[in-house]
Design a protein around this motif. Structure first.
Motif, PDB file in Angstrom:
ATOM      1  N   ASN A 133       0.778  -1.001  -0.101  1.00  0.00           N
ATOM      2  CA  ASN A 133       0.188  -0.027  -0.089  1.00  0.00           C
ATOM      3  C   ASN A 133       0.967   1.317   0.029  1.00  0.00           C
ATOM      4  OD1 ASN A 133      -2.410  -1.610  -0.007  1.00  0.00           O
ATOM      5  ND2 ASN A 133      -2.774  -1.471   2.114  1.00  0.00           N
ATOM      6  N   ALA A 134       1.973   1.283   0.684  1.00  0.00           N
ATOM      7  CA  ALA A 134       2.864   2.407   0.894  1.00  0.00           C
ATOM      8  C   ALA A 134       3.369   2.793  -0.551  1.00  0.00           C
ATOM      9  CB  ALA A 134       3.812   2.193   2.070  1.00  0.00           C
ATOM     10  N   GLU A 181      -9.063  -3.624  -1.746  1.00  0.00           N
ATOM     11  CA  GLU A 181      -7.615  -3.031  -1.352  1.00  0.00           C
ATOM     12  C   GLU A 181      -7.533  -2.095  -2.416  1.00  0.00           C
ATOM     13  OE1 GLU A 181      -3.116  -4.113  -0.090  1.00  0.00           O
ATOM     14  OE2 GLU A 181      -4.391  -5.745  -0.593  1.00  0.00           O
ATOM     15  N   LEU A 182      -7.681  -2.519  -3.916  1.00  0.00           N
ATOM     16  CA  LEU A 182      -7.171  -1.477  -4.825  1.00  0.00           C
ATOM     17  C   LEU A 182      -7.971  -0.480  -4.754  1.00  0.00           C
ATOM     18  CD1 LEU A 182      -5.539  -0.723  -7.274  1.00  0.00           C
ATOM     19  CD2 LEU A 182      -6.841  -2.396  -8.531  1.00  0.00           C
ATOM     20  N   GLY A 211      -6.975   1.963  -2.336  1.00  0.00           N
ATOM     21  CA  GLY A 211      -6.065   2.943  -2.681  1.00  0.00           C
ATOM     22  C   GLY A 211      -6.252   3.985  -3.530  1.00  0.00           C
ATOM     23  N   TRP A 212      -7.171   3.686  -4.481  1.00  0.00           N
ATOM     24  CA  TRP A 212      -7.539   4.974  -5.367  1.00  0.00           C
ATOM     25  C   TRP A 212      -8.416   5.745  -4.623  1.00  0.00           C
ATOM     26  CZ3 TRP A 212      -4.777   5.728  -9.198  1.00  0.00           C
ATOM     27  CH2 TRP A 212      -4.337   4.758 -10.016  1.00  0.00           C
ATOM     28  N   ARG A 213      -9.005   5.320  -3.671  1.00  0.00           N
ATOM     29  CA  ARG A 213      -9.969   6.368  -2.761  1.00  0.00           C
ATOM     30  C   ARG A 213      -9.047   7.241  -1.960  1.00  0.00           C
ATOM     31  NH1 ARG A 213     -15.432   5.815  -2.165  1.00  0.00           N
ATOM     32  NH2 ARG A 213     -16.390   4.153  -2.997  1.00  0.00           N
ATOM     33  N   ARG A 214      -8.024   6.690  -1.240  1.00  0.00           N
ATOM     34  CA  ARG A 214      -6.787   7.536  -0.713  1.00  0.00           C
ATOM     35  C   ARG A 214      -6.303   8.545  -1.570  1.00  0.00           C
ATOM     36  NH1 ARG A 214      -5.177   2.354   1.138  1.00  0.00           N
ATOM     37  NH2 ARG A 214      -3.436   2.405  -0.208  1.00  0.00           N
TER      38      ARG A 214
END
Length: 263
Positions: free
Chosen positions: A56-57, A84-85, A88-91
């Motif tokens: 993730n990092a 999970e993916l 990641g895009w939401r972050r």
């Protein structure tokens, strides 16, 4: 080429985020590629991004580097089951633009109930491979103009097949059409690689709700059934209630969903 140091904890060395080409980025841990980012324009002009990373990092750092250098709006597509993916895009600041369901569609007319379906009076179905290319391009252009004038063609399922500028009919032999004496009224495109996929089913706005789309679907599925295919695939946007009702009504089963995200 732009390189940014980033300590990931993967090793004693700093992970380097490197722009290796015009729209390509690598995350390097020493000499090992631990993540890749890519951006590309689709035929409709929109810029789509993708990232494949081990952690993730690394995903977050690649996203930060890419978003700092790319113009907005940016788009990406994810399998909704890949939590999970999606996270990641939401972050990275992406939000859901639309959801598209992937259906498995039976072809047997005894299952679909389409066996007795015929086109309305004065309309005939022209099989794939027998269409007039000039009339085919005319109906394709007319339907696209109608969609663009209302909901916008970008609301339709993404078409990612490269094509010459302005040429939206890649292979005329893949289309069957509904024909009136003087023009084509609707079309359906089926492409078969390993399995047949219904990539487009559309009817001119002035003749909708007359059973033309249903007749095109009956013809298409019946032809596939006679060719030995038990099922086909189709994507339907969740907001297209009429299309979802059509496929639900013939026994099609939603198998997965994709999210188109935008930033």
């Amino acid at each position: 080429m732009n390189t940014t140091p980033f300590t990931s904890g993967l090793s004693e060395n700093a992970v380097m985020i490197t722009r290796v080409a015009d729209r390509q980025w690598h995350a390097l841990d020493d000499d090992l590629v631990v993540g890749r980012g890519h951006a590309h324009h689709r035929p409709d002009g929109r810029l789509f991004v993708s990232i494949d990373a081990w952690h993730n990092a690394i995903f977050d750092r690649l996203a930060e580097a890419m978003l700092a250098e790319l113009p907005t709006p940016l788009y990406t597509v994810v399998d909704e089951a890949d939590v999970e993916l999606t996270a990641g895009w939401r972050r990275a600041g992406f939000t859901v633009r639309r959801r598209e369901w992937e259906y498995v569609v039976p072809t047997d007319p005894r299952v679909t109930g389409l066996e007795p379906v015929m086109p309305p009076a004065g309309v005939t179905i022209v099989p794939a491979g027998q269409t007039d290319e000039v009339l085919l391009r005319a109906v394709d252009r007319a339907i696209r103009d109608e969609v663009e004038a209302t909901v916008g063609w970008q609301s339709m399922p993404a078409e990612v097949i490269p094509r010459p500028e302005g040429d939206t009919i890649v292979d005329p032999s893949k289309y069957a059409v509904a024909a009136a004496p003087d023009r084509y009224l609707g079309l359906v495109r089926v492409v078969t690689v390993k399995q047949p996929r219904i990539g487009l089913l559309a009817v001119r706005s002035d003749v909708q709700r007359h059973g033309i789309g249903r007749a095109l679907l009956a013809h298409t599925l019946g032809t596939l059934h006679l060719s030995g295919f038990a099922a086909a695939w189709a994507e339907v946007q969740e907001s297209n209630r009429a299309a979802m009702a059509l496929f639900d009504g013939i026994g099609a089963q939603p198998m997965s969903s994709n999210l188109e995200l935008v930033r």
